[in-house]
Design a protein around this motif. Structure first.
Motif, PDB file in Angstrom:
ATOM      1  N   GLY A  30       0.796  -1.226   0.000  1.00 33.28           N
ATOM      2  CA  GLY A  30       0.000   0.000   0.000  1.00 33.28           C
ATOM      3  C   GLY A  30       0.823   1.268   0.000  1.00 33.28           C
ATOM      4  O   GLY A  30       0.261   2.371  -0.037  1.00 33.28           O
ATOM      5  N   HIS A  31       2.152   1.139   0.004  1.00 31.65           N
ATOM      6  CA  HIS A  31       3.007   2.331   0.064  1.00 31.65           C
ATOM      7  C   HIS A  31       2.895   3.125  -1.231  1.00 31.65           C
ATOM      8  O   HIS A  31       2.965   2.573  -2.328  1.00 31.65           O
ATOM      9  CB  HIS A  31       4.466   1.930   0.304  1.00 31.65           C
ATOM     10  CG  HIS A  31       5.300   3.036   0.851  1.00 31.65           C
ATOM     11  ND1 HIS A  31       5.674   4.136   0.093  1.00 31.65           N
ATOM     12  CD2 HIS A  31       5.835   3.231   2.092  1.00 31.65           C
ATOM     13  CE1 HIS A  31       6.398   4.954   0.838  1.00 31.65           C
ATOM     14  NE2 HIS A  31       6.513   4.429   2.055  1.00 31.65           N
ATOM     15  N   ALA A 249      11.780   0.548   4.302  1.00 32.37           N
ATOM     16  CA  ALA A 249      12.815   1.569   4.489  1.00 32.37           C
ATOM     17  C   ALA A 249      13.302   2.096   3.150  1.00 32.37           C
ATOM     18  O   ALA A 249      13.581   3.298   3.002  1.00 32.37           O
ATOM     19  CB  ALA A 249      13.975   0.968   5.287  1.00 32.37           C
ATOM     20  N   ILE A 250      13.404   1.224   2.158  1.00 32.57           N
ATOM     21  CA  ILE A 250      13.789   1.648   0.807  1.00 32.57           C
ATOM     22  C   ILE A 250      12.750   2.640   0.265  1.00 32.57           C
ATOM     23  O   ILE A 250      13.090   3.685  -0.285  1.00 32.57           O
ATOM     24  CB  ILE A 250      13.939   0.439  -0.118  1.00 32.57           C
ATOM     25  CG1 ILE A 250      15.123  -0.434   0.302  1.00 32.57           C
ATOM     26  CG2 ILE A 250      14.113   0.890  -1.585  1.00 32.57           C
ATOM     27  CD1 ILE A 250      15.184  -1.768  -0.419  1.00 32.57           C
ATOM     28  N   CYS A 251      11.476   2.286   0.436  1.00 29.38           N
ATOM     29  CA  CYS A 251      10.394   3.152  -0.028  1.00 29.38           C
ATOM     30  C   CYS A 251      10.450   4.525   0.651  1.00 29.38           C
ATOM     31  O   CYS A 251      10.301   5.566   0.004  1.00 29.38           O
ATOM     32  CB  CYS A 251       9.043   2.510   0.224  1.00 29.38           C
ATOM     33  SG  CYS A 251       8.664   1.066  -0.791  1.00 29.38           S
ATOM     34  N   GLU A 252      10.671   4.508   1.962  1.00 30.62           N
ATOM     35  CA  GLU A 252      10.725   5.755   2.699  1.00 30.62           C
ATOM     36  C   GLU A 252      11.883   6.636   2.256  1.00 30.62           C
ATOM     37  O   GLU A 252      11.746   7.848   2.117  1.00 30.62           O
ATOM     38  CB  GLU A 252      10.826   5.463   4.207  1.00 30.62           C
ATOM     39  CG  GLU A 252       9.597   4.791   4.806  1.00 30.62           C
ATOM     40  CD  GLU A 252       8.380   5.680   4.769  1.00 30.62           C
ATOM     41  OE1 GLU A 252       8.527   6.909   4.939  1.00 30.62           O
ATOM     42  OE2 GLU A 252       7.257   5.170   4.575  1.00 30.62           O
ATOM     43  N   ALA A 253      13.023   6.000   2.018  1.00 30.93           N
ATOM     44  CA  ALA A 253      14.190   6.763   1.557  1.00 30.93           C
ATOM     45  C   ALA A 253      13.930   7.371   0.184  1.00 30.93           C
ATOM     46  O   ALA A 253      14.307   8.528  -0.095  1.00 30.93           O
ATOM     47  CB  ALA A 253      15.414   5.854   1.499  1.00 30.93           C
ATOM     48  N   MET A 254      13.288   6.632  -0.694  1.00 29.50           N
ATOM     49  CA  MET A 254      12.986   7.149  -2.023  1.00 29.50           C
ATOM     50  C   MET A 254      11.965   8.270  -1.942  1.00 29.50           C
ATOM     51  O   MET A 254      12.022   9.247  -2.698  1.00 29.50           O
ATOM     52  CB  MET A 254      12.485   6.002  -2.907  1.00 29.50           C
ATOM     53  CG  MET A 254      13.558   4.983  -3.255  1.00 29.50           C
ATOM     54  SD  MET A 254      12.920   3.538  -4.127  1.00 29.50           S
ATOM     55  CE  MET A 254      12.293   4.294  -5.626  1.00 29.50           C
TER      56      MET A 254
END
Length: 257
Positions: A30-31, A249-254
Motif C-alpha cells: 500500500g506504500h 525503508a527503501i520506499c521511505e528513503a525514495m
C-alpha cells in the motif's frame, strides 16, 4: 490425495506467523512509492538480498562495496538475483531446470560442473547440519520437492517457500553454494505463488538479521518433528517480515528523495 504442506500449515504457531507476514506484505504494497517505482524498489531489494545471501554463504561484503566485489560467491549471488525475474514462469512447470540454472549462475568459477547434481564427496557444512544425504537420496528428495512445486496445495505460499528453502539447504544437491540456490528458490516461490509478486521483500536479509536462529531453525527442521518443522516455518515468516521492513525503508528513503 494427501496435502503434506497443508498439514504443516496447521502446526502450532504457523498459521499465526504466516498471517502476520501476510499482513506485513499487504501494508508494504500500500506504500505510495510503489505506484510508480516498484521496479526500482525491487532492484534495490534484490541487491540487498544478494549481499545477504553471500554473507550467509560466508562472504560478508558491505552493501556499498557489492557492485565492485570480485569474490566469486558474491558475483554468483548477484547473477542469481538478476536472473530471478526471468525464471519465474518456468519455476512452476520445470523447477528442476530452474534449480540447475540457478546453480550454474551461482557456482560459475567455483566448480567444474555447475548445474549438475553432485556425484559424491561431502559438501560444505556451513550451518552444522551434519552429513548431507548421499547423491541418490538427494536426487530422490529433490524429485519430491519438484512434485510439491508443480502440484497443488491448500497451504500458503510461505509454507511452500519455507520447505523449498529447507530441503535444498539440507540436501545440498549440487555440493557448492547450495545455500545461495536455496534462498533464491525461496524468494522465487514467494513471488510466483503470490505472496510477494513484485519481489519487494528482502527475505534473504531477514534470514541474515535473525543471526544464529537461521542455523538453529534449520537444525530443528532436520529433526523431522512437528515442533522442529514449525520452528523453521515460523523463522521464515519472521525473515519475510524483516525483509518487508527493509523494503519499507527503501520506499521511505525514495520518498524523501
Amino acid at each position: 490425495m494427501s496435502d503434506p504442506l497443508a498439514a504443516i500449515a496447521e502446526l502450532p504457531g504457523v498459521s499465526e506467523a504466516v498471517a502476520d507476514a501476510r499482513k506485513a506484505v499487504d501494508r508494504l504494497y500500500g506504500h505510495r512509492v510503489l505506484r510508480r517505482k516498484s521496479p526500482e524498489v525491487s532492484a534495490r531489494s534484490a541487491l540487498r538480498g544478494a549481499r545477504a545471501s553471500a554473507a550467509l554463504e560466508g562472504v560478508d561484503v558491505p552493501l556499498e562495496a557489492i557492485p565492485e566485489a570480485t569474490d566469486p560467491v558474491v558475483q554468483g549471488a548477484l547473477r542469481v538475483s538478476a536472473e530471478l525475474g526471468r525464471l519465474g514462469p518456468t519455476w512452476r512447470s520445470a523447477p528442476r531446470q530452474v534449480l540447475a540454472r540457478l546453480h550454474t549462475l551461482a557456482a560459475a568459477g567455483l566448480t567444474e560442473n555447475p548445474g549438475r547434481p553432485r556425484a559424491g564427496g561431502e559438501p560444505p557444512d556451513l550451518l552444522d547440519l551434519g552429513a548431507a544425504p548421499g547423491p541418490e537420496e538427494s536426487v530422490a528428495r529433490v524429485g519430491g520437492l519438484v512434485d510439491l512445486v508443480t502440484g497443488t496445495t491448500a497451504a500458503p505460499a510461505l509454507v511452500l517457500a519455507a520447505v523449498v528453502h529447507a530441503e535444498l539447504t539440507v540436501l545440498r544437491p549440487f555440493g557448492s553454494v547450495d545455500g545461495v540456490v536455496a534462498r533464491a528458490a525461496e524468494r522465487l516461490t514467494l513471488v510466483e505463488f503470490g505472496l510477494d509478486p513484485k519481489s519487494l521483500a528482502a527475505v534473504e536479509l531477514g534470514h541474515l538479521e535473525l543471526g544464529a536462529a537461521y542455523g538453529e531453525s534449520l537444525r530443528a527442521y532436520l529433526t523431522g518433528t512437528p515442533e522442529g518443522v514449525a520452528t523453521w516455518v515460523r523463522h521464515c515468516a519472521s525473515a519475510v517480515t524483516l525483509g518487508v521492513r527493509e523494503a519499507t525503508a527503501i520506499c521511505e528513503a525514495m520518498q524523501r528523495g
